[in-house]
Design an enzyme around this catalytic site. Structure first.
Site, PDB file in Angstrom:
ATOM      1  N   ARG A  51       6.751  47.902  -0.421  1.00 26.54           N
ATOM      2  CA  ARG A  51       6.436  46.594   0.125  1.00 26.54           C
ATOM      3  C   ARG A  51       5.526  46.646   1.344  1.00 26.54           C
ATOM      4  O   ARG A  51       4.535  45.942   1.410  1.00 26.54           O
ATOM      5  CB  ARG A  51       7.726  45.896   0.593  1.00 26.54           C
ATOM      6  CG  ARG A  51       8.155  44.756  -0.237  1.00 26.54           C
ATOM      7  CD  ARG A  51       9.643  44.681  -0.146  1.00 26.54           C
ATOM      8  NE  ARG A  51      10.198  45.995  -0.395  1.00 26.54           N
ATOM      9  CZ  ARG A  51      10.440  46.441  -1.611  1.00 26.54           C
ATOM     10  NH1 ARG A  51      10.236  45.721  -2.643  1.00 26.54           N
ATOM     11  NH2 ARG A  51      10.922  47.652  -1.793  1.00 26.54           N
ATOM     12  N   LYS A  80      -1.403  70.119   6.276  1.00 26.70           N
ATOM     13  CA  LYS A  80      -2.093  71.324   6.772  1.00 26.70           C
ATOM     14  C   LYS A  80      -1.755  71.571   8.236  1.00 26.70           C
ATOM     15  O   LYS A  80      -2.272  72.484   8.862  1.00 26.70           O
ATOM     16  CB  LYS A  80      -3.608  71.143   6.660  1.00 26.70           C
ATOM     17  CG  LYS A  80      -4.101  70.899   5.257  1.00 26.70           C
ATOM     18  CD  LYS A  80      -5.627  70.774   5.288  1.00 26.70           C
ATOM     19  CE  LYS A  80      -6.184  70.353   3.950  1.00 26.70           C
ATOM     20  NZ  LYS A  80      -7.582  69.913   4.067  1.00 26.70           N
ATOM     21  N   ARG A 101       3.088  54.238   9.264  1.00 24.94           N
ATOM     22  CA  ARG A 101       4.542  54.474   9.148  1.00 24.94           C
ATOM     23  C   ARG A 101       4.794  55.956   9.298  1.00 24.94           C
ATOM     24  O   ARG A 101       4.042  56.774   8.773  1.00 24.94           O
ATOM     25  CB  ARG A 101       5.037  54.005   7.780  1.00 24.94           C
ATOM     26  CG  ARG A 101       6.451  54.489   7.492  1.00 24.94           C
ATOM     27  CD  ARG A 101       7.052  53.826   6.304  1.00 24.94           C
ATOM     28  NE  ARG A 101       7.340  52.430   6.564  1.00 24.94           N
ATOM     29  CZ  ARG A 101       8.045  51.665   5.732  1.00 24.94           C
ATOM     30  NH1 ARG A 101       8.523  52.179   4.614  1.00 24.94           N
ATOM     31  NH2 ARG A 101       8.282  50.418   6.011  1.00 24.94           N
ATOM     32  N   HIS A 129      10.734  48.276  13.299  1.00 19.68           N
ATOM     33  CA  HIS A 129       9.921  47.887  12.140  1.00 19.68           C
ATOM     34  C   HIS A 129       9.416  46.469  12.430  1.00 19.68           C
ATOM     35  O   HIS A 129       9.862  45.512  11.816  1.00 19.68           O
ATOM     36  CB  HIS A 129      10.780  47.949  10.876  1.00 19.68           C
ATOM     37  CG  HIS A 129      10.015  47.853   9.601  1.00 19.68           C
ATOM     38  ND1 HIS A 129       8.698  47.459   9.542  1.00 19.68           N
ATOM     39  CD2 HIS A 129      10.389  48.097   8.320  1.00 19.68           C
ATOM     40  CE1 HIS A 129       8.309  47.472   8.277  1.00 19.68           C
ATOM     41  NE2 HIS A 129       9.310  47.848   7.517  1.00 19.68           N
TER      42      HIS A 129
HETATM   43  C1  NCD Z   1      12.767  48.592   5.079  1.00 17.50           C
HETATM   44  C2  NCD Z   1      12.327  49.808   5.812  1.00 17.50           C
HETATM   45  O1  NCD Z   1      11.397  50.500   5.375  1.00 17.50           O
HETATM   46  O2  NCD Z   1      12.911  50.086   6.837  1.00 17.50           O
HETATM   47  N1  NCD Z   1      11.972  48.239   3.993  1.00 17.50           N
HETATM   48  C3  NCD Z   1      10.852  47.501   4.157  1.00 17.50           C
HETATM   49  O3  NCD Z   1      10.019  47.773   4.979  1.00 17.50           O
HETATM   50  N2  NCD Z   1      10.729  46.419   3.407  1.00 17.50           N
HETATM   51  C4  NCD Z   1      14.176  48.632   4.697  1.00 17.50           C
HETATM   52  C5  NCD Z   1      14.662  49.802   3.911  1.00 17.50           C
HETATM   53  O4  NCD Z   1      13.932  50.730   3.599  1.00 17.50           O
HETATM   54  O5  NCD Z   1      15.855  49.758   3.614  1.00 17.50           O
END
Ligand code: NCD
Length: 304
Positions: A51, A80, A101, A129
């Site tokens: 997502r 690497k 991320r 997040h």
């Molecule tokens: C979440 C995450 O990556 O922390 N997912 C997301 O971004 N939609 C929740 C999860 O992974 O459980």
């Protein structure tokens, strides 16, 4: 230059403005279809995602921009031994904005210090997040009409769930928000959230183990998956993974206008029979995730 590391990087007024842009995008998508012509978004994902990564890419494409990036550490030069700082210096030459991320807490912050382009934290370990939180706020505001005067239940893995940590810190800024934390003992909210965020700010909250007892009190129920990848041993995960399963029967205990949210991916914690309940808002929430990321890209690139 602006970056987004935590939902608190934006004031309540800035958030209101961002949500208004997202609502306008939803109502008038054509108006924004070329807003990012000629711009490039880099998605640097050192940890898997469906997502978040794809909604960022979709958001940029719907704005007329283009995307490049990598979807796992194995397919980047991290394999690497390249540092995040070096990678971002190079990405700064290729793109205008970057969503990152990383499994390590704070990695996007390190990138930020070396970057010539805006960096968006798209999830750093069990820490924050922020764009999921922006998504959650937009969903609540759009479907409930308010962010204040709500009782929200957060259920599941409150220890490792970064979406939960970010959402709590964002919601305490609104009037009369009451929190009910529903988790097994082992997965309670971290101490720093309880002490430094909640108690310090005099926020009303309770922590319970049983979901049924608190169901009738809630305006919102935020379900989460047990974060398998952050457990130290598989036995604990197996013991805890099905601790909560939201079923049709449990939904009967809830208010008629309670909304169920979930950042997704869902594993077993919401039974699929709940999907048809009009109170199930988690797929709409994924749609709002695209609008708010569009609004965020426009804002950080100073195009609105
Ligand atoms: C979440 C995450 O990556 O922390 N997912 C997301 O971004 N939609 C929740 C999860 O992974 O459980």
């Amino acid at each position: 230059m602006k970056h987004l590391m935590s939902p608190l990087d934006m004031s309540v007024e800035e958030l209101d403005k961002l949500m208004a842009i997202a609502n306008d995008i939803e109502a008038n998508p054509a108006k924004y279809a070329h807003a990012c012509d000629g711009k490039i978004l880099a998605t640097c994902f050192y940890e898997p995602s469906t997502r978040t990564r794809l909604s960022f890419e979709s958001a940029m494409m719907r704005l007329g921009g283009q995307v490049l990036g990598f979807a796992s550490a194995d397919s980047s030069s991290a394999s690497k031994g390249e540092s995040v700082s070096d990678t971002i210096r190079v990405i700064s030459c290729y793109a205008d904005i970057c969503a990152m991320r990383h499994p390590k807490e704070g990695a996007p912050m390190v990138a930020m210090t070396k970057s010539r382009i805006p960096i968006i934290n798209a999830g750093d370990g069990g820490h924050q997040h922020p764009t999921q939180t922006l998504t959650d706020l937009l969903t609540i505001k759009s479907l409930k009409g308010r962010l204040d005067n709500i009782t929200i239940g957060l259920c599941g893995d409150l220890k490792f769930g970064r979406t939960v940590h970010s959402l709590i810190s964002a919601l305490i800024r609104y009037e009369n928000v009451k929190f009910v934390f529903i988790s097994p003992d082992e997965l309670r909210i971290p101490d720093y959230i309880r002490e430094d965020v909640l108690i310090k700010n005099n926020i009303e909250f309770k922590e319970v183990v049983k979901l049924d007892d608190v169901m009738p009190d809630l305006d919102l129920l935020y379900m989460t998956r047990v974060q398998r990848e952050r457990f130290f041993n598989e036995e604990d995960y197996i013991r805890l993974k099905d601790f909560y399963i939201l079923t049709k029967e449990k939904m009967e205990l809830a208010k008629d206008d309670m909304l169920v949210l979930h950042p997704l991916p869902r594993v077993n914690e919401i039974s699929i029979e709940v999907d048809n309940d009009p109170r199930a808002a988690y797929f709409k929430q994924a749609q709002y995730g695209v609008y708010i990321r569009m609004a965020l890209i426009l804002t950080l690139l100073e195009l609105v």
